[in-house]
Scaffold this active site. Structure first.
Site, PDB file in Angstrom:
ATOM      1  N   ARG A 126       0.834  -1.287   0.029  1.00  0.00           N
ATOM      2  CA  ARG A 126      -0.001  -0.011  -0.060  1.00  0.00           C
ATOM      3  C   ARG A 126       0.811   1.373  -0.003  1.00  0.00           C
ATOM      4  O   ARG A 126       0.294   2.265   0.291  1.00  0.00           O
ATOM      5  CB  ARG A 126      -0.983  -0.082   1.125  1.00  0.00           C
ATOM      6  N   LYS A 148       2.413  11.467 -11.297  1.00  0.00           N
ATOM      7  CA  LYS A 148       1.402  10.590 -12.153  1.00  0.00           C
ATOM      8  C   LYS A 148       2.428   9.188 -12.445  1.00  0.00           C
ATOM      9  O   LYS A 148       3.256   9.265 -13.245  1.00  0.00           O
ATOM     10  CB  LYS A 148       1.150  11.003 -13.642  1.00  0.00           C
ATOM     11  N   GLU A 190       8.171  17.933 -25.434  1.00  0.00           N
ATOM     12  CA  GLU A 190       7.613  18.169 -23.864  1.00  0.00           C
ATOM     13  C   GLU A 190       8.049  19.545 -23.325  1.00  0.00           C
ATOM     14  O   GLU A 190       7.617  20.261 -22.621  1.00  0.00           O
ATOM     15  CB  GLU A 190       7.721  17.301 -22.965  1.00  0.00           C
ATOM     16  N   LYS A 232       6.206  23.135 -14.384  1.00  0.00           N
ATOM     17  CA  LYS A 232       5.333  21.992 -14.031  1.00  0.00           C
ATOM     18  C   LYS A 232       5.020  22.014 -12.432  1.00  0.00           C
ATOM     19  O   LYS A 232       4.060  21.830 -12.012  1.00  0.00           O
ATOM     20  CB  LYS A 232       6.006  20.702 -14.443  1.00  0.00           C
ATOM     21  N   GLU A 242      -5.146  17.072 -10.868  1.00  0.00           N
ATOM     22  CA  GLU A 242      -5.824  17.365 -12.142  1.00  0.00           C
ATOM     23  C   GLU A 242      -7.350  17.484 -12.027  1.00  0.00           C
ATOM     24  O   GLU A 242      -8.215  17.066 -12.616  1.00  0.00           O
ATOM     25  CB  GLU A 242      -5.518  16.422 -13.379  1.00  0.00           C
ATOM     26  N   ARG A 246      -3.966  21.405 -13.928  1.00  0.00           N
ATOM     27  CA  ARG A 246      -3.111  20.552 -14.480  1.00  0.00           C
ATOM     28  C   ARG A 246      -3.292  19.966 -15.970  1.00  0.00           C
ATOM     29  O   ARG A 246      -2.300  19.671 -16.485  1.00  0.00           O
ATOM     30  CB  ARG A 246      -2.777  19.379 -13.408  1.00  0.00           C
ATOM     31  N   ASN A 250      -1.262  18.936 -20.600  1.00  0.00           N
ATOM     32  CA  ASN A 250      -1.376  17.794 -21.810  1.00  0.00           C
ATOM     33  C   ASN A 250      -1.929  18.492 -22.989  1.00  0.00           C
ATOM     34  O   ASN A 250      -2.562  18.154 -24.094  1.00  0.00           O
ATOM     35  CB  ASN A 250      -2.714  16.948 -21.326  1.00  0.00           C
ATOM     36  N   HIS A 253      -1.503  16.412 -26.502  1.00  0.00           N
ATOM     37  CA  HIS A 253      -1.550  15.054 -25.891  1.00  0.00           C
ATOM     38  C   HIS A 253      -2.632  14.311 -26.329  1.00  0.00           C
ATOM     39  O   HIS A 253      -2.809  13.177 -26.647  1.00  0.00           O
ATOM     40  CB  HIS A 253      -1.392  14.972 -24.602  1.00  0.00           C
ATOM     41  N   HIS A 257      -2.052  11.193 -28.063  1.00  0.00           N
ATOM     42  CA  HIS A 257      -2.390   9.874 -27.820  1.00  0.00           C
ATOM     43  C   HIS A 257      -3.168   9.179 -28.932  1.00  0.00           C
ATOM     44  O   HIS A 257      -3.090   7.735 -29.043  1.00  0.00           O
ATOM     45  CB  HIS A 257      -3.372  10.122 -26.327  1.00  0.00           C
ATOM     46  N   HIS A 270       6.125   8.515 -28.175  1.00  0.00           N
ATOM     47  CA  HIS A 270       5.456   9.327 -27.228  1.00  0.00           C
ATOM     48  C   HIS A 270       5.626  10.898 -27.604  1.00  0.00           C
ATOM     49  O   HIS A 270       4.807  11.730 -27.918  1.00  0.00           O
ATOM     50  CB  HIS A 270       5.273   9.264 -25.654  1.00  0.00           C
TER      51      HIS A 270
END
Ligand code: NAD
Ligand code: GLY
Length: 370
Positions: A126, A148, A190, A232, A242, A246, A250, A253, A257, A270
């Site tokens: 955990r 993330k 990026e 960032k 987010e 936030r 993206n 993206h 994606h 990517h």
């Protein structure tokens, strides 16, 4: 010996989970890189078959000055392996070595290794502490920062994951020396994205320094990494999970994606997909009257100068637009089936909103032509 480069650390301010991003040369050999990390009897380095032979020994040497047992897990390389099988290999190793809940996980590699190690750290018992040692430009300016973590699902990228922050990020510029040129370009996508969404002075600086960046001049890289991380950090500090702001990180993206998934993970990197996606999102912004054609052209040229593709791929010869739209509806920003895009609302300012399918279709058609 080259003059060492050491930037002042960038802090991600999340209250009692605040942590530092350290940027410089020689960090993998410097015991100060570990100072302040929690005591434990063991540390486990997670890397892959490409990066481990280059840097694992040095990192493990450093870790063994502080941790009695240091183990290595080597995963297969590539986005196609960002999956349950790789994640399980990490858990198998942690259990086989009887790792306890204080064990420090250390991600050594690009965004794929970093995202998987972070997710493993979030899940094992955990939650165990972890440190990011990003070795690609993309990971140093983006993926290692902000917590993330994820693996891919065949139906969607990064769909299974958690927000889980590292205790520290160590960006050793020396590791970028072995990065293939194509991967360096992918990282530049990026870097470029931060300009239009937050800081056009930085965009000017990238334009002026693109050649130095592609030639890997340490001072240029250090500045690009530092400024990217500062932007960032500012965003993540305000909206860690987010719920709003936030999402601007993206930019590019949503289209990106779709390209990555549509081509099959690993075909387009990517960062390549994001680079092309930046231009597509800027075109959509233009069609909505938010920016002018000159801005789109400026961005397109910079993406091209970074060595990135600006022509979008055809994903389906029969109904290309429909394929893009289907893939984009799986994006995490989509709400009730409506695709939401990060758009540029005047240079330096981003907005997240939907757009009519007809305009999106025009952008896809235009972008596949040029
Ligand atoms: P990657 O991790 O696949 O690394 C790219 C390639 O470079 C790999 O083959 C890797 O083995 C190799 N490599 C890494 N470091 C090297 C070095 N120093 N020398 C030689 N080779 C090296 O790809 P990436 O571009 O770093 O990361 C992409 C991933 O990051 C994607 O899965 C993406 O979803 C994720 N990502 C996550 C976030 C986030 O916020 N968590 C943000 C952006 C991207
Ligand atoms: N790379 C986008 C984010 O971290 O939110």
């Amino acid at each position: 010996m080259d003059t060492p480069v050491i930037e002042a650390p960038v802090t991600i301010d999340l209250g009692d989970r605040r942590y530092e991003i350290r940027i410089g040369t020689g960090l993998l050999d410097d015991p100060r890189s570990l100072e302040g990390l929690p005591a434990a009897s063991s540390a486990v380095v997670v890397s892959n078959v490409t990066v481990a032979p280059l840097y694992a020994q040095r990192l493990m040497g450093l870790l063994s000055t502080r941790y009695r047992q240091v183990h290595l897990v080597e995963l297969p390389d590539g986005e196609a392996h960002k999956d349950w099988a790789s994640l399980n290999r990490i858990f198998d190793a942690l259990l086989a070595h009887a790792c306890d809940r204080k064990t420090l996980l250390v991600a050594l590699g690009g965004g794929v290794v970093g995202d998987m190690t972070g997710f493993a750290a979030a899940c094992y018992m955990r939650g165990v502490p972890f440190v990011q040692v990003p070795t690609t430009l993309l990971a140093q300016v983006d993926s290692s920062v902000g917590g993330k973590t994820a693996i891919n699902h065949p139906l969607g990228k990064n769909m299974i994951g958690a927000f889980y922050q590292p205790l520290r990020v160590l960006c050793d510029l020396d590791t970028l020396a072995t990065l293939p040129q194509r991967e360096l370009s992918a990282g530049l996508a990026e870097v470029i994205k931060y300009g239009p969404i937050a800081d056009m002075a930085f965009f000017d600086w990238i334009e002026a320094n693109m050649d130095a960046l592609r030639q890997r001049e340490p001072l240029a890289l250090a500045h690009a990494i530092r400024r990217s991380c500062e932007i960032k950090a500012e965003v993540v500090g305000q909206d860690e999970k987010e719920s709003g702001l936030r999402a601007i990180l993206n930019f590019g993206h949503t289209f990106g994606h779709a390209i990555e998934a549509g081509m099959g993970y690993g075909q387009w990197l990517h960062g390549e997909a994001v680079g092309c996606g930046l231009v597509m999102a800027a075109r959509l912004s233009q069609r909505l009257g938010l920016v002018d054609a000159a801005f789109v052209e400026r961005l397109r040229r910079l993406v091209l100068r970074a060595g990135l593709p600006v022509q979008a791929p055809v994903l389906d010869a029969k109904d290309n637009v429909a394929r893009y739209l289907t893939l984009m509806r799986v994006d995490k920003k989509a709400e009730a089936g409506e695709i939401r895009f990060v758009l540029i609302d005047g240079p330096g300012r981003a907005v997240v909103r939907g757009a009519p399918d007809a305009l999106v279709a025009e952008v896809i058609a235009d972008s596949c032509r040029a």
